[in-house]
Write a protein that holds these residues in place. Sequence first.
Motif, PDB file in Angstrom:
ATOM      1  N   LYS A  17       0.818  -1.213   0.000  1.00  0.00           N
ATOM      2  CA  LYS A  17       0.000   0.000   0.000  1.00  0.00           C
ATOM      3  C   LYS A  17       0.856   1.269   0.000  1.00  0.00           C
ATOM      4  CE  LYS A  17      -3.855   2.385   0.593  1.00  0.00           C
ATOM      5  NZ  LYS A  17      -4.897   2.479  -0.414  1.00  0.00           N
ATOM      6  N   GLY A  18       0.828   2.011  -1.110  1.00  0.00           N
ATOM      7  CA  GLY A  18       1.528   3.281  -1.203  1.00  0.00           C
ATOM      8  C   GLY A  18       3.017   3.177  -1.370  1.00  0.00           C
ATOM      9  N   LEU A  19       3.594   1.965  -1.264  1.00  0.00           N
ATOM     10  CA  LEU A  19       5.036   1.769  -1.415  1.00  0.00           C
ATOM     11  C   LEU A  19       5.265   0.482  -2.208  1.00  0.00           C
ATOM     12  CD1 LEU A  19       7.973   2.479  -0.874  1.00  0.00           C
ATOM     13  CD2 LEU A  19       7.783   1.382   1.369  1.00  0.00           C
ATOM     14  N   ASN A  20       5.164   0.590  -3.512  1.00  0.00           N
ATOM     15  CA  ASN A  20       5.380  -0.576  -4.372  1.00  0.00           C
ATOM     16  C   ASN A  20       6.871  -0.868  -4.468  1.00  0.00           C
ATOM     17  OD1 ASN A  20       2.770  -0.181  -6.936  1.00  0.00           O
ATOM     18  ND2 ASN A  20       2.631  -0.434  -4.730  1.00  0.00           N
ATOM     19  N   VAL A  21       7.231  -2.131  -4.310  1.00  0.00           N
ATOM     20  CA  VAL A  21       8.617  -2.559  -4.482  1.00  0.00           C
ATOM     21  C   VAL A  21       8.706  -3.357  -5.770  1.00  0.00           C
ATOM     22  CG1 VAL A  21      10.561  -3.811  -3.501  1.00  0.00           C
ATOM     23  CG2 VAL A  21       8.983  -2.577  -1.991  1.00  0.00           C
ATOM     24  N   PHE A  22       9.658  -2.972  -6.625  1.00  0.00           N
ATOM     25  CA  PHE A  22       9.779  -3.562  -7.955  1.00  0.00           C
ATOM     26  C   PHE A  22      11.130  -4.207  -8.152  1.00  0.00           C
ATOM     27  CE2 PHE A  22       6.003  -1.424  -9.045  1.00  0.00           C
ATOM     28  CZ  PHE A  22       5.625  -1.708 -10.350  1.00  0.00           C
ATOM     29  N   ASN A  23      11.125  -5.303  -8.875  1.00  0.00           N
ATOM     30  CA  ASN A  23      12.340  -5.796  -9.498  1.00  0.00           C
ATOM     31  C   ASN A  23      12.798  -4.713 -10.472  1.00  0.00           C
ATOM     32  OD1 ASN A  23      14.146  -7.170 -11.288  1.00  0.00           O
ATOM     33  ND2 ASN A  23      13.196  -9.117 -10.762  1.00  0.00           N
ATOM     34  N   ASP A  24      14.056  -4.286 -10.402  1.00  0.00           N
ATOM     35  CA  ASP A  24      14.480  -3.144 -11.229  1.00  0.00           C
ATOM     36  C   ASP A  24      14.353  -3.414 -12.722  1.00  0.00           C
ATOM     37  OD1 ASP A  24      16.639  -4.875 -11.487  1.00  0.00           O
ATOM     38  OD2 ASP A  24      18.143  -3.453 -10.742  1.00  0.00           O
ATOM     39  N   LYS A  25      14.222  -4.687 -13.096  1.00  0.00           N
ATOM     40  CA  LYS A  25      14.012  -5.046 -14.496  1.00  0.00           C
ATOM     41  C   LYS A  25      12.754  -4.404 -15.049  1.00  0.00           C
ATOM     42  CE  LYS A  25      13.238  -9.155 -17.374  1.00  0.00           C
ATOM     43  NZ  LYS A  25      13.228 -10.633 -17.391  1.00  0.00           N
ATOM     44  N   TYR A  26      11.771  -4.137 -14.175  1.00  0.00           N
ATOM     45  CA  TYR A  26      10.491  -3.604 -14.616  1.00  0.00           C
ATOM     46  C   TYR A  26      10.316  -2.125 -14.280  1.00  0.00           C
ATOM     47  CZ  TYR A  26       9.641  -8.509 -15.365  1.00  0.00           C
ATOM     48  OH  TYR A  26       9.747  -9.808 -15.802  1.00  0.00           O
ATOM     49  N   VAL A  27      11.445  -1.435 -14.110  1.00  0.00           N
ATOM     50  CA  VAL A  27      11.428   0.012 -13.890  1.00  0.00           C
ATOM     51  C   VAL A  27      12.408   0.728 -14.818  1.00  0.00           C
ATOM     52  CG1 VAL A  27      11.971   1.860 -12.237  1.00  0.00           C
ATOM     53  CG2 VAL A  27      10.635  -0.118 -11.492  1.00  0.00           C
ATOM     54  N   LEU A  28      13.596   0.179 -14.972  1.00  0.00           N
ATOM     55  CA  LEU A  28      14.691   0.877 -15.658  1.00  0.00           C
ATOM     56  C   LEU A  28      14.652   0.613 -17.153  1.00  0.00           C
ATOM     57  CD1 LEU A  28      17.533  -0.003 -13.115  1.00  0.00           C
ATOM     58  CD2 LEU A  28      16.036   2.009 -13.128  1.00  0.00           C
TER      59      LEU A  28
END
Length: 881
Positions: A273-284
């Motif tokens: 909730k309000g703080l999504n944690v992502f594998n950096d593969k799906y951000v960069l």
Amino acid sequence: MRTDTGQVFRLEDYRPSDYLIPETKLTFRLSPDQTVVIAELTIERRAGVDRGAALVLDGDGLMLRGIAIDGRQLAASDYGATPDRLIISNPPSEPRFKLTLETEIAPSKNQALMGLYRSNRVYCTQCEAEGFRRITYFLDRPDILSVYTVRIEADREEAPLLLSNGNLAESGDLGDGRHYAIWHDPFPKPSYLFALVAGNLGVIRDSFVTASGRDVELGIYVEHGKERLAAYAMDALKRSMRWDEEVFGLEYDLDVFNIVAVSDFNMGAMENKGLNVFNDKYVLADEETATDADFANIEAIIAHEYFHNWTGNRITCRDWFQLCLKEGLTVYRDHEFSADQRSRAVKRISEVRTLRAHQFPEDQGPLAHPVRPRRYREINNFYTATVYEKGSEVVRMIRTILGPKLFRKGMDLYFERHDGEAATIEDFLKVFEDVSDRDLSQFALWYHQAGTPNLTVTTSHNPATAEFTLEIEQSVPPTPSESRKRLMHIPLAFGLVGPDGKDLAYGGAEGASVENGVIHIRKRRHVVRFSGVSERPAVSLNRGFSAPITLSVEQRPEDQFFLARHDSDAFSRWQAFNTLLSEALIAAFRNKLGGKEPEFSEGLAELAGTIAGDEALEHAFRALALTLPGEADIAREISANIDPDAVFAGREALTATIAKANRDQFSALYRQLDGKGPFSPDAASAGRRALRNVLLDYLSALDGSAALAAAHFTGATNMTDRAAALTALAHRHPGSAEAREALAAFERKYRADPLVMDKWFQIQAATPGHGTVDAVRALMKHPGFSMTNPNRVRSLVGTFVSANQTGFHRPDGAGYQLFVETVLAVEKRNPQVAARLATALRSWRSLEPGRQAKAREALLSISSTPNLSADLRDIVERTLA
């Protein structure tokens, strides 16, 4: 790491907990090896529960340092604590009391990446499904909703950034180089949605104004120096927020929305909730490091996790058996978002290809389970294509049955009725029954029953009576633990296509419910008669893939060719050509087994050329249509006695046949599509690149074509083209000077970027042939590879076992031996990743007898290993059963 306890959890055994935890206050004193967690829990006895009921809290490998109730320290005789459970046999008789717990954990030693762990000098949590119990003792189940206040204390130099769920309430200095931050989330949530991130990260910031005029601060946190690579993710986030307001009327509810990208992560992303944690593969991403597929995935996954704010967070699932209630529903929502952002037809084809590649084999093998499972031994193993992808298809069918207006009305009622609750599939279906006044009890079998239904269809036309007849028979094959199946409600979209390529009008339909171009199949056998059809039509069935089924249609070959050229439904047009390709590849396989060379009709190659050059079709559609069914797709259709080498040989032969027949046209179109100018990740530009790269693959199958692929590689100005050229060289010309030089050049250029090096590993791991197993072993010693990082393991070994049919299924079993060694090595650190790798042999019984025996031997080797984790043993034993 927990070893297998043998406990099986059953849906019918669900009962509410005796206690609730309406408020949770947590204090973290962060340290790599000795983090102290103080939990102040407001415990409330549920109404009607006996005062003497024991309080039993979940744990996992915990060290308890202190325990108190209402400020009174408990004596050792007042409770029983093990690393995995805390029992207070005689809790206070008052209906509410405060329980204070102090635990100690070591984040730097947590290689399972569940709970609180520290990697690359960043503290991070992953609590879904049952990771919170690795932090403190708790009622770690989805139906326990609590309001969280979190205080984080850390060394300022080590962790200048302190994040948790909700809004920042307070921050300050503690002296001695330490500081603190207090976060408060006003919305009750289950423990699996708790999140904490602390470390030294860079950030890009933006803001979003909601439909009601509220300002929301947006932040995406990444490793320093990579901030510019998060720009596309930020754009996708803002588009997701606006889309959810416009399409579902859902507005964001906190003052801030943060995303953190980390390099060591078991999943793709997590919707805390309000703080999504992502594998950096799906951000960069930028054009130099990411392919068009990467950009599309980032857009979809950013949207998926954001959409969970309502479908998963504000309304969560009562228990883990209801996992599809949040995942399948949210996958449907992210699919619709991507369809609106890009091409609806192309997106739909891509979705179906994914479903068939991953979910259909699940339904047809030993790991089959309903969209809502009825039992599990390890919940981590049910984050499957069935729950996600088939779960999405079930939601889509509800929309097809009710129509868009009633579907939206039902969704609105769902959010109104269940906001702040932990809901069930029954709750979800009930809102649609209420708004439509329909009985969905038969349709509900899609949630409760495993297996892929099949429809067998025969057609006939009587020109004298102007009647066209469809005879449709439904069957659902048996699956493990379900030998007898009930009949499903299948919404079958259709069209009757006339000689001019347009849908024919008809006077009426008898024998089944037909509404708005959909036949509602509810019985075992339907005979549907259409009146007023003077000319024999070609029948187009399951348009838009209206139901996740298989079709066996008695149809003239010329009808398939006709539909592939003329069907007005883009999905069905693709499907018609894909069916022709599949049938040709299956015939080629059988010829190879019989010692004959494959033979293909001239019409098939000609049709490929027609589709390639049809300017009325989107570039991306043409690229998908020209992409042959994969080796695993053909093996699934064959279903028994599979020789992967014969499948591969047939596919290569068809590729060469199409390429030779269309050499001049493909070459001219390839040159024409050589787009210049600045890179854009938009759908139209990505489609042009996709078509050009498919043509490159065909042309690379011709003699003397290594130079073309090498020139493509050298001239590439973006990662999409560069990776496509490298794939063509490595797969079409393995061992050639051009391939070796390109692989070396790629490594020199990107060796410092792990995510790009993942592509280098993937391309080599997927190189067809028996020699790839040795290449993979060598690559495992490469300095860029790490057995502790899930992305590295998935890119190399995961690709080899899931995407390399000839290499993995090498006849001597060498691929299986590598599989065993890797699965057991990974399992010692990370059971989740090991269990997912182990699913690669789920279809072992479909192999020819020699490979089948070696595959079984490999699985037995894993099964006989002492002290296996619950995750891995569950997969292996179900696969062997």
